[in-house]
Design a protein around this motif. Structure first.
Motif, short mmCIF file in Angstrom:
data_model
loop_
_atom_site.label_atom_id
_atom_site.label_comp_id
_atom_site.label_asym_id
_atom_site.label_seq_id
_atom_site.Cartn_x
_atom_site.Cartn_y
_atom_site.Cartn_z
N ARG A 199 4.99 6.10 8.20
CA ARG A 199 4.71 7.48 7.76
C ARG A 199 6.03 8.20 7.55
N VAL A 200 6.15 8.86 6.38
CA VAL A 200 7.41 9.47 5.97
C VAL A 200 7.12 10.83 5.36
N ASP A 201 7.92 11.84 5.69
CA ASP A 201 7.78 13.13 5.03
C ASP A 201 8.12 13.02 3.55
N GLN A 202 7.66 13.99 2.77
CA GLN A 202 7.90 13.96 1.33
C GLN A 202 9.39 13.89 1.00
N ASN A 203 10.23 14.51 1.83
CA ASN A 203 11.68 14.48 1.55
C ASN A 203 12.35 13.19 2.00
N GLY A 204 11.56 12.26 2.60
CA GLY A 204 12.11 10.97 3.02
C GLY A 204 12.37 10.84 4.49
N THR A 205 12.12 11.90 5.28
CA THR A 205 12.36 11.84 6.72
C THR A 205 11.33 10.92 7.38
N TYR A 206 11.82 9.90 8.06
CA TYR A 206 10.93 8.96 8.74
C TYR A 206 10.24 9.64 9.91
N LYS A 207 8.92 9.37 10.08
CA LYS A 207 8.15 10.00 11.14
C LYS A 207 7.61 9.01 12.17
N LYS A 208 7.00 7.89 11.70
CA LYS A 208 6.30 7.04 12.66
C LYS A 208 6.01 5.67 12.07
N THR A 209 5.87 4.67 12.95
CA THR A 209 5.46 3.32 12.56
C THR A 209 4.16 2.97 13.26
N GLY A 225 0.84 -1.19 0.00
CA GLY A 225 0.00 0.00 0.00
C GLY A 225 0.87 1.24 0.00
N PHE A 226 0.49 2.25 -0.78
CA PHE A 226 1.28 3.48 -0.87
C PHE A 226 0.34 4.63 -1.19
N THR A 227 0.42 5.70 -0.39
CA THR A 227 -0.43 6.86 -0.67
C THR A 227 0.27 8.13 -0.22
N TYR A 228 -0.30 9.26 -0.62
CA TYR A 228 0.29 10.58 -0.34
C TYR A 228 -0.77 11.48 0.26
N ASP A 229 -0.44 12.07 1.41
CA ASP A 229 -1.30 13.06 2.06
C ASP A 229 -0.85 14.44 1.59
N SER A 230 -1.60 15.02 0.64
CA SER A 230 -1.19 16.30 0.04
C SER A 230 -1.31 17.46 1.02
N ASN A 231 -2.16 17.34 2.04
CA ASN A 231 -2.30 18.42 3.02
C ASN A 231 -1.06 18.55 3.89
N ARG A 232 -0.46 17.43 4.25
CA ARG A 232 0.70 17.43 5.14
C ARG A 232 1.99 17.05 4.42
N LYS A 233 1.88 16.78 3.13
CA LYS A 233 3.04 16.41 2.32
C LYS A 233 3.80 15.23 2.95
N GLN A 234 3.03 14.15 3.15
CA GLN A 234 3.60 12.95 3.76
C GLN A 234 3.15 11.71 2.99
N PHE A 235 4.00 10.70 2.99
CA PHE A 235 3.69 9.41 2.40
C PHE A 235 3.34 8.40 3.49
N TYR A 236 2.47 7.44 3.13
CA TYR A 236 2.18 6.28 3.97
C TYR A 236 2.51 5.04 3.16
N ILE A 237 3.27 4.12 3.77
CA ILE A 237 3.74 2.92 3.08
C ILE A 237 3.33 1.71 3.91
N GLY A 238 2.65 0.74 3.29
CA GLY A 238 2.13 -0.42 4.01
C GLY A 238 2.82 -1.72 3.65
N PHE A 239 3.14 -2.52 4.67
CA PHE A 239 3.67 -3.88 4.51
C PHE A 239 2.86 -4.78 5.45
N ASN A 240 2.19 -5.80 4.94
CA ASN A 240 1.40 -6.68 5.80
C ASN A 240 0.53 -5.85 6.74
N ASP A 241 0.72 -5.93 8.07
CA ASP A 241 -0.11 -5.11 8.95
C ASP A 241 0.67 -3.95 9.58
N TYR A 242 1.74 -3.52 8.90
CA TYR A 242 2.52 -2.34 9.30
C TYR A 242 2.26 -1.18 8.34
N ILE A 243 2.26 0.05 8.89
CA ILE A 243 2.24 1.26 8.07
C ILE A 243 3.35 2.18 8.57
#
Length: 508
Positions: A463-473, A443-461
């Motif tokens: 959250r990463v900033d647009q520039n690649g800075t890791y934010k949260k699991t 799973g992969f999506t983009y939050d245009s309001n906050r300029k962040q990506f969400y990336i999904g693996f199995n039951d993990y997601i």
């Protein structure tokens, strides 16, 4: 003798009356019956739907085809009458009634309006990819492999235009395939320094290890009756919609490859009230269906039982569920939507890092048919980035995720459309693999309001900033695969497998 003759005549009359009664009651008498269903394609007109037919024609008009023309239409029975041939239709797996054959799109080939290809000597466009559907004289869908095509493929090595002609019986169509003239289109540079990523986590590899409460043999895959609430590190997801196992007849009934809608979800997009999911017969298929639900008009539980809904409810639901023709969708996990269109990259998920171009399908929400097709590429100099996961932000922007497994980092690319040209730009990168066992992104999506990506693996997601800075699991620990992510407004939508379940949570 007269009494015996009279008796025989009475028996004969009764036999004829009984025969006509059963034809009118939709029996097999005088009708053509099909052990397995055929797929029918709706035309543009609206026709009456009847309870009964006999050799004299239909009777018992009770509704109109206008409620069902965008559903998955199938039939197991037809009858030639004095007023034309009628078919008993099944829509989204639910029996409906008898309609005149003129309701269907007969002797028709539906194709995209145009195809535009990026110049690339390593790619040829397969011209059957532009077909929505093909029908015979009865409006029955035909395997596209039976269509005569003037050229099976068009090389994108040299700029120019090629007109492709399609024919099946009396049905004809054509489409112009144009190779764009900028030989450097799609060539950019991946030069950003990757940001530090998260510590890799352990997860399983393969299919889901669990299911929803009733999605199993022990419970006979019955419907869910309780909503779920899943919590993970400040993100709470709640059930938005449990989906039907099939939006068609099920196993062993949908006789042709175009008929079965389900049972594997592979990608989702939410835009306004419209929730779209890509469905396949198996996870290995490249062709499948898109199904769009209007979330304002479907209950989170009721939609599971399409085949058995009471008539008034089904008619309302059928008008708010749309099914695409059986088209090439690739893996179905590179998907997004705007107000009017659905976008899918029809990629090959088994290709590790091919230099081939990839196809973007623009699909009209109004009728779920391919409107146009582009090909694009992302190369860093001479090194290709073959995209497996992407999302779309409106009609002119997509974001793509590329995993450089050899160097152990992820790249994020913004690709902008101007006319028919798609121009890539690297916007971020993150070190690491996120998960430790090379499990694929699901799973992969983009939050245009906050300029962040969400990336999904199995039951993990992640959250990463647009520039690649890791934010949260976020780890939901439900042991069900995430089959798609979509950010819309202030909500993150997450699709879980087995049963297909759309959940939603507030983005903070």
């Amino acid at each position: 003798m007269k009494k015996k003759l009279k008796h025989n005549l009475l028996i004969a009359s009764a036999t004829v009356a009984i025969s006509l009664f059963f034809v009118g009651s939709n029996s097999n008498i005088q009708a053509k019956n099909y052990h397995q269903a055929v797929t029918k394609i709706a035309g543009d007109g609206n026709f009456a739907v009847y309870h009964r037919v006999s050799k004299n024609g239909p009777a018992g008009k009770f509704t109109s085809t206008k409620y069902f023309k965008h559903g998955q239409i199938q039939s197991k029975q037809s009858l030639a009458t004095k007023k034309g041939t009628f078919w008993k239709i099944i829509v989204d797996g639910h029996p409906v009634g008898w309609v005149n054959q003129n309701f269907f799109a007969r002797n028709e080939i539906s194709v995209a309006k145009k195809v535009s290809l990026v110049q690339n000597s390593d790619f040829s466009f397969k011209t059957r990819d532009a077909i929505n559907y093909v029908t015979d004289s009865a409006g029955t869908a035909v395997n596209t492999g039976k269509v005569s095509v003037s050229k099976a493929s068009v090389s994108s090595a040299t700029p120019g235009k090629t007109t492709i002609e399609y024919q099946y019986g009396k049905a004809k169509a054509s489409v112009d395939v144009t190779v764009r003239d900028d030989k450097n289109e799609g060539i950019s540079r991946a030069a950003l320094t990757p940001k530090n990523g998260p510590k890799e986590v352990a997860t399983w590899k393969g299919s889901s290890k669990s299911s929803s409460r009733n999605w199993n043999a022990a419970h006979h895959y019955t419907s869910e009756t309780r909503a779920n609430t899943f919590h993970a590190n400040g993100l709470t997801l709640k059930t938005k919609l449990f989906q039907p196992r099939f939006v068609s007849l099920g196993y062993h009934e949908a006789g042709d490859q175009m008929g079965q809608v389900g049972v594997i979800p592979e990608g989702i997009s939410v835009n306004g009230p419209d929730f779209t999911v890509a469905l396949f017969k198996s996870s290995h298929d490249q062709n499948g269906h898109l199904v769009t639900y209007n979330l304002n008009h479907v209950n989170k539980f009721t939609a599971q039982n399409l085949a058995n809904l009471k008539w008034s409810t089904f008619k309302r639901y059928a008008a708010n569920i749309k099914v695409s023709p059986y088209i090439k969708l690739g893996h179905g996990q590179a998907i997004g939507s705007s107000a009017d269109y659905i976008y899918v990259i029809a990629n090959n998920n088994t290709a590790s890092n091919s230099s081939a171009s990839e196809e973007i399908l623009q699909i009209r929400k109004s009728d779920m048919k391919i409107n146009q097709i582009w090909s694009f590429r992302i190369w860093s100099g001479a090194f290709p980035r073959y995209i497996h996961n992407a999302t779309f932000d409106g009609d002119n922007t997509m974001y793509c995720l590329f995993h450089n497994g050899g160097n152990g980092y992820y790249e994020y690319w913004k690709v902008t459309r101007n006319g028919d040209t798609w121009t890539p730009e690297e916007v971020g990168a993150t070190k690491g693999n996120f998960v430790s066992n090379h499990s694929p992104v699901q799973g992969f999506t983009y939050d245009s309001n906050r300029k962040q990506f969400y990336i999904g693996f199995n039951d993990y997601i992640f959250r990463v900033d647009q520039n690649g800075t890791y934010k949260k699991t976020y780890h939901f620990n439900v042991k069900r695969e995430i089959e798609g992510l979509s950010a819309a407004g202030n909500k993150l939508y997450v699709e879980f497998a087995q049963r297909g379940e759309l959940t939603a949570g507030q983005i903070k």
